[in-house]
Scaffold this active site. Sequence first.
Site, PDB file in Angstrom:
ATOM      1  N   SER A   1       0.801  -1.230   0.000  1.00  0.00           N
ATOM      2  CA  SER A   1       0.000   0.000   0.000  1.00  0.00           C
ATOM      3  C   SER A   1       0.830   1.275   0.000  1.00  0.00           C
ATOM      4  O   SER A   1       0.289   2.371   0.172  1.00  0.00           O
ATOM      5  CB  SER A   1      -0.988  -0.008   1.166  1.00  0.00           C
ATOM      6  OG  SER A   1      -0.419  -0.569   2.305  1.00  0.00           O
TER       7      SER A   1
ATOM      8  N   GLY B   1     -10.043   7.486   2.630  1.00  0.00           N
ATOM      9  CA  GLY B   1      -9.672   8.890   2.488  1.00  0.00           C
ATOM     10  C   GLY B   1     -10.840   9.829   2.259  1.00  0.00           C
ATOM     11  O   GLY B   1     -10.832  10.975   2.727  1.00  0.00           O
TER      12      GLY B   1
ATOM     13  N   ARG C   1      -8.125   8.841  -9.090  1.00  0.00           N
ATOM     14  CA  ARG C   1      -8.600   9.074  -7.720  1.00  0.00           C
ATOM     15  C   ARG C   1      -7.426   9.507  -6.815  1.00  0.00           C
ATOM     16  O   ARG C   1      -6.352   8.942  -6.829  1.00  0.00           O
ATOM     17  CB  ARG C   1      -9.227   7.796  -7.182  1.00  0.00           C
ATOM     18  CG  ARG C   1      -9.826   7.904  -5.773  1.00  0.00           C
ATOM     19  CD  ARG C   1      -8.861   7.421  -4.707  1.00  0.00           C
ATOM     20  NE  ARG C   1      -9.452   7.425  -3.377  1.00  0.00           N
ATOM     21  CZ  ARG C   1      -8.758   7.206  -2.267  1.00  0.00           C
ATOM     22  NH1 ARG C   1      -7.469   6.973  -2.323  1.00  0.00           N
ATOM     23  NH2 ARG C   1      -9.356   7.230  -1.101  1.00  0.00           N
ATOM     24  N   VAL C   2      -7.671  10.544  -6.015  1.00  0.00           N
ATOM     25  CA  VAL C   2      -6.692  10.996  -5.027  1.00  0.00           C
ATOM     26  C   VAL C   2      -7.381  10.928  -3.661  1.00  0.00           C
ATOM     27  O   VAL C   2      -8.540  11.328  -3.523  1.00  0.00           O
ATOM     28  CB  VAL C   2      -6.231  12.438  -5.329  1.00  0.00           C
ATOM     29  CG1 VAL C   2      -5.376  12.995  -4.197  1.00  0.00           C
ATOM     30  CG2 VAL C   2      -5.444  12.474  -6.649  1.00  0.00           C
ATOM     31  N   GLY C   3      -6.673  10.430  -2.669  1.00  0.00           N
ATOM     32  CA  GLY C   3      -7.252  10.307  -1.330  1.00  0.00           C
ATOM     33  C   GLY C   3      -6.877  11.473  -0.429  1.00  0.00           C
ATOM     34  O   GLY C   3      -6.471  12.547  -0.884  1.00  0.00           O
ATOM     35  N   ASP C   4      -7.008  11.222   0.856  1.00  0.00           N
ATOM     36  CA  ASP C   4      -6.723  12.262   1.855  1.00  0.00           C
ATOM     37  C   ASP C   4      -5.238  12.454   2.108  1.00  0.00           C
ATOM     38  O   ASP C   4      -4.806  13.537   2.534  1.00  0.00           O
ATOM     39  CB  ASP C   4      -7.364  11.868   3.198  1.00  0.00           C
ATOM     40  CG  ASP C   4      -6.778  10.540   3.710  1.00  0.00           C
ATOM     41  OD1 ASP C   4      -6.786   9.560   2.948  1.00  0.00           O
ATOM     42  OD2 ASP C   4      -6.291  10.505   4.855  1.00  0.00           O
TER      43      ASP C   4
ATOM     44  N   THR D   1       1.385   6.926   0.438  1.00  0.00           N
ATOM     45  CA  THR D   1       0.468   5.813   0.143  1.00  0.00           C
ATOM     46  C   THR D   1       0.322   5.572  -1.361  1.00  0.00           C
ATOM     47  O   THR D   1       0.545   6.486  -2.163  1.00  0.00           O
ATOM     48  CB  THR D   1      -0.935   6.129   0.718  1.00  0.00           C
ATOM     49  OG1 THR D   1      -1.788   4.997   0.550  1.00  0.00           O
ATOM     50  CG2 THR D   1      -1.580   7.323   0.050  1.00  0.00           C
TER      51      THR D   1
ATOM     52  N   THR E   1      -0.388   1.917   4.731  1.00  0.00           N
ATOM     53  CA  THR E   1      -0.250   3.340   4.394  1.00  0.00           C
ATOM     54  C   THR E   1       0.364   4.012   5.587  1.00  0.00           C
ATOM     55  O   THR E   1      -0.116   3.866   6.706  1.00  0.00           O
ATOM     56  CB  THR E   1      -1.630   3.975   4.137  1.00  0.00           C
ATOM     57  OG1 THR E   1      -2.063   3.591   2.853  1.00  0.00           O
ATOM     58  CG2 THR E   1      -1.565   5.487   4.202  1.00  0.00           C
TER      59      THR E   1
ATOM     60  N   THR F   1      -5.285   7.363   8.447  1.00  0.00           N
ATOM     61  CA  THR F   1      -5.270   6.243   7.520  1.00  0.00           C
ATOM     62  C   THR F   1      -6.703   5.747   7.382  1.00  0.00           C
ATOM     63  O   THR F   1      -7.547   6.044   8.215  1.00  0.00           O
ATOM     64  CB  THR F   1      -4.347   5.103   8.008  1.00  0.00           C
ATOM     65  OG1 THR F   1      -4.318   4.058   7.031  1.00  0.00           O
ATOM     66  CG2 THR F   1      -4.799   4.526   9.335  1.00  0.00           C
ATOM     67  N   GLY F   2      -6.973   5.022   6.320  1.00  0.00           N
ATOM     68  CA  GLY F   2      -8.328   4.518   6.123  1.00  0.00           C
ATOM     69  C   GLY F   2      -8.976   5.142   4.906  1.00  0.00           C
ATOM     70  O   GLY F   2      -8.283   5.656   4.021  1.00  0.00           O
TER      71      GLY F   2
END
Length: 334
Positions: A92, A248, A222-225, A212, A194, A245-246
């Site tokens: 990850s 996003g 897609r982009v996360g937090d 991550t 992550t 984490t988790g």
Amino acid sequence: MKRRKFLQNASLTGIGVAVGASVLAKNTAKDISSEIVSEATNSPTTFPIVIATWDVPNATNKAGQVLDEGKSALDAIEQGCMAEEADASNQSVGLGGLPDRDGNVTLDACIMNKDGNYGSVVYIQNIVHAISIARKVMEETPHVILAGKGAEKFAVSQGFKRVNLLTEASKKRWEKWKVTSEYKPIINIENHDTIGMLAIDKNGDISGGCTTSGLAFKMAGRVGDSPIIGSGLFIDNKIGGATATGLGEEVLKTVGSFLIVELMRQGRTPQEACEEAILRIVTSNPNFKNFQVGYIALNKKGETGYYSIHERFSTSIYKDGKNENFKSDFYNKT
Ligand code: ASP
């Protein structure tokens, strides 16, 4: 495997479960003059300290070693995160990260220093050390975020080599996923590496980082937090820092890390602040049983906190020259 080992250790030593809010209320940030006691170990706090999401001993030991040598929290964060990025067995982060649904490994990372400066890369490909590029963005450009091809081009201009990040093992998992191609971005509740990391150095200065490959088999683009200031990470050197984490999307919607730092500013302990940030998510999203989010926090006194929606989140803490993994308390007890 790693998690099994951790659970075994935790039950043998009888330590490792974070203390809940009611108990912690007695040990609040208002208690500044008394001896500082950490929630995790009940031992007096000495600097330096590193705290990271999940069971990542290589990363926290590396960061701790850098701090023990007297280097800055910023250097420790970069090198700690790099250890995880270079580890192809961690699927990850960095090399060997699981790809998006089209088979491309895309990385997100950010770093923040004691002066409130921030650098980030989103959707970068073909570069192992996204955390180092984030630092370069912060230190070598007038910008704070570089994305995609531009970030990759910048990395190469800074001397970083292009590398194929898709390992055989990750490719195999992607090919298996393609058989059903079920698009259900539920975050792994059990274990996910992550890495979000916070460190306080011998001078008492705080920095943080987050790196991550994001959700496995995510939609392309897609982009996360993790690379977004205030969501995946926030540092205020006067107060402390937090990282996530988790899933996003849920962290982004509640600007979780900024929220935690602001709650600590108002006098909450890191533990209380993490719990409140999780509460914001579960009270606004009835679907919370289907996804995981975990937060960790560190304040200026060296107190730590960590909390998640579901069981099985853990944190690694390097302190007094050694690393330990602690099982986190969690919201969903039903
Ligand atoms: N927060 C990351 C993301 O949503 C993933 C993770 O922490 O596991 O991209």
